[in-house]
Design an enzyme around this catalytic site. Structure first.
Site, PDB file in Angstrom:
ATOM      1  N   TYR A   1      37.018  39.891  36.369  1.00 40.04           N
ATOM      2  CA  TYR A   1      37.535  38.533  36.241  1.00 40.04           C
ATOM      3  C   TYR A   1      36.331  37.593  36.115  1.00 40.04           C
ATOM      4  O   TYR A   1      35.797  37.088  37.103  1.00 40.04           O
ATOM      5  CB  TYR A   1      38.345  38.132  37.475  1.00 40.04           C
ATOM      6  CG  TYR A   1      39.669  38.831  37.663  1.00 40.04           C
ATOM      7  CD1 TYR A   1      40.231  39.627  36.672  1.00 40.04           C
ATOM      8  CD2 TYR A   1      40.389  38.672  38.849  1.00 40.04           C
ATOM      9  CE1 TYR A   1      41.448  40.262  36.858  1.00 40.04           C
ATOM     10  CE2 TYR A   1      41.616  39.290  39.043  1.00 40.04           C
ATOM     11  CZ  TYR A   1      42.139  40.085  38.050  1.00 40.04           C
ATOM     12  OH  TYR A   1      43.339  40.698  38.252  1.00 40.04           O
TER      13      TYR A   1
ATOM     14  N   PHE B   1      52.009  39.069  37.177  1.00 42.43           N
ATOM     15  CA  PHE B   1      52.798  38.363  36.154  1.00 42.43           C
ATOM     16  C   PHE B   1      54.212  38.041  36.638  1.00 42.43           C
ATOM     17  O   PHE B   1      55.143  37.955  35.836  1.00 42.43           O
ATOM     18  CB  PHE B   1      52.854  39.156  34.841  1.00 42.43           C
ATOM     19  CG  PHE B   1      51.517  39.426  34.218  1.00 42.43           C
ATOM     20  CD1 PHE B   1      50.522  38.459  34.221  1.00 42.43           C
ATOM     21  CD2 PHE B   1      51.243  40.654  33.639  1.00 42.43           C
ATOM     22  CE1 PHE B   1      49.279  38.712  33.644  1.00 42.43           C
ATOM     23  CE2 PHE B   1      50.007  40.908  33.056  1.00 42.43           C
ATOM     24  CZ  PHE B   1      49.031  39.930  33.065  1.00 42.43           C
TER      25      PHE B   1
ATOM     26  N   GLY C   1      55.681  36.368  33.511  1.00 45.01           N
ATOM     27  CA  GLY C   1      56.606  37.207  32.771  1.00 45.01           C
ATOM     28  C   GLY C   1      55.987  37.710  31.479  1.00 45.01           C
ATOM     29  O   GLY C   1      54.859  38.198  31.467  1.00 45.01           O
TER      30      GLY C   1
END
Length: 300
Positions: free
Chosen positions: A72, A221, A225
């Site tokens: 990240y 998520f 989504g």
């Protein structure tokens, strides 16, 4: 929802144990901290001061489970470095979960570690976080590995656990078969998979199976989504979610998080944001209680 003037603590979401580590079920994901806009896309690095404030505010709001990874990063920011700068020396009850398997070279291109390379990834996380051990390490599998054996990779992490570099192990983007394979090698405290409203029946069954085995299920998520790395802005709008949100005076993101937590006491949430206001809203979702009618509407 409680009054908007009332500050809601992450403890409102309840607790679960990752091995012997107790965490509030509403945690924080750091994927969006290094960069403005979609994660891993070309774009501006985030404002460092704001990212540090978000992390410190998360802990002030009772968040004691933070998810991160060495991959990240943006050109100027690293999630692990931000966590280290904002929160070290770490509180005794703060649990930091990281993941290995994928990696990114300095240009941002993706690479996947061999079993022999996993130690280097673990040590990279240790250095960046300033830790002498990692609380929880997830073996992250590629989508293309859905039917492949994870034994060699998970076995390498089990050896690092025996050596004291890792306290607990998890598995991510995994199938039920891969979980069973991993559990035959070493204890597994969590499964971290994509999951949310509209997920297929097989995903719901896997979530329930994890609960029956006493394993935390940690969706990623849950808000985004189908938007995935693009975030909630990239997700398809749901009339049902919007209707439930209006009824509760909540945001659609809060409804998605509340629905996630409703799926079982072993289900944790790790929503990520670089926006202090969104952080407060996400934590408050731990106090949102959906009715049977709400759940039926969302199920449709």
């Amino acid at each position: 929802m409680p009054s908007s003037s009332e500050t809601i603590d992450a403890s409102a979401s309840g607790t679960w144990k990752l091995g012997d580590l107790t965490v509030n079920r509403l945690g924080f994901g750091s994927m969006r901290l290094p960069q403005d806009g979609a994660a891993f896309a070309a774009g501006a690095s985030s404002d460092r001061g704001r990212a540090l404030r978000v992390l410190r505010r998360a802990v002030e709001l009772g968040v004691n489970h933070i998810d991160t990874a060495a991959f990240y990063f943006s050109p100027l920011r690293s999630a692990n470095e931000l966590i280290n700068s904002a929160l070290a020396p770490y509180a005794d009850d703060l649990v930091i979960t990281t993941k290995v398997g994928p990696g990114r070279d300095p240009s941002g291109a993706w690479v996947w570690a061999t079993p022999e390379q996993l130690r280097g990834q673990v040590e990279e996380n240790l250095r960046q976080l300033g830790r002498d051990h990692l609380d929880v390490v997830n073996l992250r599998l590629a989508a293309s590995q859905a039917s492949a054996s994870a034994a060699d990779h998970f076995g390498a992490l089990a050896e690092l656990r025996e050596a004291g570099l890792i306290r607990h192990l998890g598995i991510s983007n995994a199938s039920p078969q891969q979980l069973a394979e991993a559990r035959a090698i070493a204890p597994v405290v969590c499964v971290q998979n994509a999951y949310g409203i509209g997920s297929p029946a097989g995903d719901h069954a896997f979530l329930r199976s994890c609960g029956e085995q006493g394993i935390a299920f940690v969706p990623f998520f849950a808000i985004a989504g189908e938007g995935r790395e693009e975030g909630a802005a990239g997700a398809a709008r749901s009339g049902a979610v919007s209707a439930v949100a209006r009824d509760h005076g909540a945001t659609p993101a809060q409804v998605r998080l509340a629905w996630t937590l409703h799926q079982g006491p072993h289900v944790l949430a790790i929503p990520g944001t670089g926006n202090p206001d969104h952080l407060t809203e996400n934590v408050a979702a731990g106090a949102l209680r959906l009715t049977a009618d709400d759940l039926a509407l969302l199920a449709r």
